[in-house]
Design a protein around this motif. Structure first.
Motif, PDB file in Angstrom:
ATOM      1  N   PRO A 113      -1.051   2.534 -10.612  1.00 30.68           N
ATOM      2  CA  PRO A 113      -1.054   3.811 -11.327  1.00 30.68           C
ATOM      3  C   PRO A 113      -0.807   5.006 -10.402  1.00 30.68           C
ATOM      4  O   PRO A 113      -0.207   6.004 -10.824  1.00 30.68           O
ATOM      5  N   MET A 114      -1.249   4.947  -9.151  1.00 31.73           N
ATOM      6  CA  MET A 114      -0.962   6.025  -8.204  1.00 31.73           C
ATOM      7  C   MET A 114       0.538   6.143  -7.960  1.00 31.73           C
ATOM      8  O   MET A 114       1.102   7.246  -7.942  1.00 31.73           O
ATOM      9  N   THR A 115       1.179   4.990  -7.785  1.00 35.42           N
ATOM     10  CA  THR A 115       2.626   4.978  -7.551  1.00 35.42           C
ATOM     11  C   THR A 115       3.370   5.610  -8.715  1.00 35.42           C
ATOM     12  O   THR A 115       4.305   6.395  -8.530  1.00 35.42           O
ATOM     13  N   VAL A 143       4.691   3.628  -0.369  1.00 33.48           N
ATOM     14  CA  VAL A 143       3.673   2.639  -0.731  1.00 33.48           C
ATOM     15  C   VAL A 143       3.342   1.761   0.469  1.00 33.48           C
ATOM     16  O   VAL A 143       2.162   1.497   0.775  1.00 33.48           O
ATOM     17  N   SER A 144       4.373   1.320   1.187  1.00 31.84           N
ATOM     18  CA  SER A 144       4.152   0.481   2.364  1.00 31.84           C
ATOM     19  C   SER A 144       3.367   1.238   3.427  1.00 31.84           C
ATOM     20  O   SER A 144       2.488   0.678   4.087  1.00 31.84           O
ATOM     21  N   LEU A 145       3.675   2.513   3.593  1.00 33.91           N
ATOM     22  CA  LEU A 145       2.973   3.320   4.589  1.00 33.91           C
ATOM     23  C   LEU A 145       1.500   3.471   4.237  1.00 33.91           C
ATOM     24  O   LEU A 145       0.614   3.344   5.096  1.00 33.91           O
ATOM     25  N   LEU A 146       1.215   3.720   2.957  1.00 27.48           N
ATOM     26  CA  LEU A 146      -0.176   3.834   2.534  1.00 27.48           C
ATOM     27  C   LEU A 146      -0.923   2.522   2.737  1.00 27.48           C
ATOM     28  O   LEU A 146      -2.087   2.508   3.167  1.00 27.48           O
ATOM     29  N   THR A 147      -0.269   1.418   2.427  1.00 30.07           N
ATOM     30  CA  THR A 147      -0.905   0.114   2.527  1.00 30.07           C
ATOM     31  C   THR A 147      -1.261  -0.243   3.965  1.00 30.07           C
ATOM     32  O   THR A 147      -2.322  -0.809   4.240  1.00 30.07           O
ATOM     33  N   ALA A 148      -0.379   0.110   4.900  1.00 32.58           N
ATOM     34  CA  ALA A 148      -0.553  -0.322   6.286  1.00 32.58           C
ATOM     35  C   ALA A 148      -1.266   0.705   7.162  1.00 32.58           C
ATOM     36  O   ALA A 148      -1.588   0.397   8.309  1.00 32.58           O
ATOM     37  N   THR A 149      -1.509   1.900   6.644  1.00 32.67           N
ATOM     38  CA  THR A 149      -2.086   2.953   7.490  1.00 32.67           C
ATOM     39  C   THR A 149      -3.452   2.573   8.043  1.00 32.67           C
ATOM     40  O   THR A 149      -3.719   2.705   9.244  1.00 32.67           O
ATOM     41  N   SER A 192       7.824   6.288  -3.401  1.00 34.84           N
ATOM     42  CA  SER A 192       8.876   5.344  -3.052  1.00 34.84           C
ATOM     43  C   SER A 192       8.254   4.086  -2.460  1.00 34.84           C
ATOM     44  O   SER A 192       7.072   4.057  -2.100  1.00 34.84           O
ATOM     45  N   SER A 193       9.068   3.048  -2.322  1.00 36.80           N
ATOM     46  CA  SER A 193       8.552   1.808  -1.746  1.00 36.80           C
ATOM     47  C   SER A 193       8.124   2.012  -0.293  1.00 36.80           C
ATOM     48  O   SER A 193       7.145   1.407   0.169  1.00 36.80           O
ATOM     49  N   ASP A 194       8.842   2.864   0.426  1.00 38.92           N
ATOM     50  CA  ASP A 194       8.457   3.156   1.809  1.00 38.92           C
ATOM     51  C   ASP A 194       7.110   3.870   1.858  1.00 38.92           C
ATOM     52  O   ASP A 194       6.284   3.599   2.738  1.00 38.92           O
TER      53      ASP A 194
END
Length: 473
Positions: free
Chosen positions: A54-56, A66-72, A62-64
């Motif tokens: 839902p945040m996305t 989302v990936s940045l948030l996931t790996a931070t 963007s997918s980038d």
């Protein structure tokens, strides 16, 4: 007048705690509160995961992004695991734990009230700092609080991790029923701030500094006082018999002395704990990308059913995490890690060879076995074995370095294997990933160190090391 045992240094502190053999009274409350910090770390990670979709959608990520948030968070933990260990060696175990709760609170508030991606990301930065510091210090402190006969209980952190993840998913479902709409992720992330604030207050009020750390700094009188506060152990402070035990020799171990982890008797221990930590993180976070697909396929594509599916997988993680304490006590941390790696290895090979060609029920059983084998073995031991492998004056730094390596594995799992999946397909990716548990299995079989079976005479003073207090704890 009653005769009380004399405490001259950290070895005497460890002997009194081990001889006490129980975690009772204030020690039990403190033990629970330290585990509460690990609960918060897991809860904060699950909060992002549960609300990411839902945040996305709401913030048009963007997918980038989302990936940045996931790996931070795991990326920041690479840096702040050893920083947390360094702080714990310098200023004590309790201050860094309290600071971690403030970072977690700030991160949760920033994300929950964010109006753009950058603010959410800064919130995740603070959560990553908290995660890195808290885990390194908490495991070291738990090891020093726990009698040797109960050291297997450190593995309960894995069950706590899955309980926290499941708890956040359940709370998210409750928020969903209140028709929070796309803002559901704000409630999920914000609830972590409530836990952080409550834990800060409770830890500030009840945590007691490690008697072992105090003894390594020559503060024997304070160590004796805290033994009484924690366990009701009555002792008397004495003067060190050996000049090497004197306060002047109890220098804190910092980054410049980190080489002690990679020489002498510590080399094999550091290699073993690091490989277990690295491999368990890589295999979990890589396969974690596949579990939501299974959940959707089994339980349907609605938010409620997908969330319930994830909770079902986590239930097996809870069972495995709780079993890990028993397995660690009966088999030892090394052999239980080897057994867990073996289960994961077989599962990944079968998943790779049969992907897309088996009934749905069989496709469900495989990741269940993966989660159970992982959490019952290397998933739990990756943190515990480091906390039990080092003397008190180097323990926090050792757990910090091991945690840093594990966090690196998390980042690799999140980024590298999805790329392999795009190039080779999911089935072949599982076969490639099988190299990871194979590496862990081989390492566990080759290196024979077992901290839960270590003899007391193994812990002799370091020669040319950073400190000379002859203690195991």
């Amino acid at each position: 007048m009653a005769h009380h045992p004399l405490v001259r240094g950290v070895r005497d502190v460890a002997a009194l705690i081990d001889g006490h053999g129980r975690i009772t009274g204030r020690a039990r409350l403190v033990w629970i509160l330290v585990f509460g910090g690990l609960f918060l770390d897991a809860y904060s990670n699950a909060a992002l995961s549960a609300g990411l979709a839902p945040m996305t959608k709401q913030m048009h990520l963007s997918s980038d992004q989302v990936s940045l948030l996931t790996a931070t968070a795991p990326a920041l933990a690479i840096v702040f695991n050893p920083v947390g260990g360094w702080l714990a060696s310098r200023i004590g175990r309790v201050p860094p734990l309290l600071a971690a709760k403030l970072f977690a609170l700030g991160g949760a508030l920033l994300a929950a009230f964010a109006g753009d991606f950058t603010t959410v990301w800064f919130g995740r930065v603070l959560v990553g700092v908290a995660y890195g510091i808290d885990f390194a210090v908490a495991m070291a402190l738990l090891a020093e609080y726990t009698p040797a006969s109960l050291s297997g209980r450190l593995n309960l952190w894995q069950g706590v991790w899955y309980i926290a993840s499941t708890g956040n998913l359940a709370l998210t479902l409750i928020f969903f029923e209140f028709d929070t709409g796309a803002d559901i992720w704000r409630w999920s992330v914000g609830s972590a701030g409530v836990f952080a604030a409550a834990l800060f207050v409770l830890q500030l009020r009840f945590l007691v500094e490690s008697p072992s750390w105090l003894a390594t700094r020559g503060r024997v009188a304070d160590a004796v006082r805290n033994l009484d506060r924690l366990y009701g152990i009555k002792a008397e402070a004495g003067e060190p018999e050996d000049p090497a035990d004197a306060p002047a020799a109890a220098k804190p171990v910092g980054f410049r002395q980190a080489g002690v982890l990679f020489r002498g008797r510590y080399l094999s221990r550091t290699v073993l704990s690091s490989v277990i930590s690295l491999d368990q993180a890589m295999q979990y976070f890589a396969v974690g990308w596949y579990l939501p697909v299974i959940s959707l396929a089994i339980f349907g594509e609605s938010f409620e059913k997908a969330t319930l599916g994830s909770m079902t997988f986590n239930a097996f993680g809870i069972a495995g995490g709780l079993l890990s304490a028993y397995a660690g006590r009966r088999m030892g941390l090394r052999l239980s890690s080897a057994a867990g790696f073996a289960v994961v290895l077989v599962v990944l090979v079968v998943m790779g060879l049969t992907f897309g060609h088996v009934p749905t029920w069989f496709a469900f059983i495989l990741p269940v076995l993966f989660i159970f084998g992982h959490s019952a073995g290397p998933g739990a031991n990756g943190k515990s074995i480091a906390a039990l492998s080092y003397r008190s004056e180097v323990r926090a730094l050792g757990t910090g370095v091991t945690g840093m390596i594990g966090s690196f594995g998390s980042v690799v799992g999140l980024y590298l294997f999805p790329q392999i999946k795009d190039g080779l397909g999911l089935g072949h990716t599982f076969l490639v990933l099988a190299v990871v548990p194979l590496s862990g299995l081989i390492t566990c079989l080759l290196i024979k160190w077992e901290p839960t079976r270590a003899a007391a005479e193994d812990e002799q003073p370091l020669v040319g090391g950073a400190a000379a207090a002859p203690a195991a704890r």
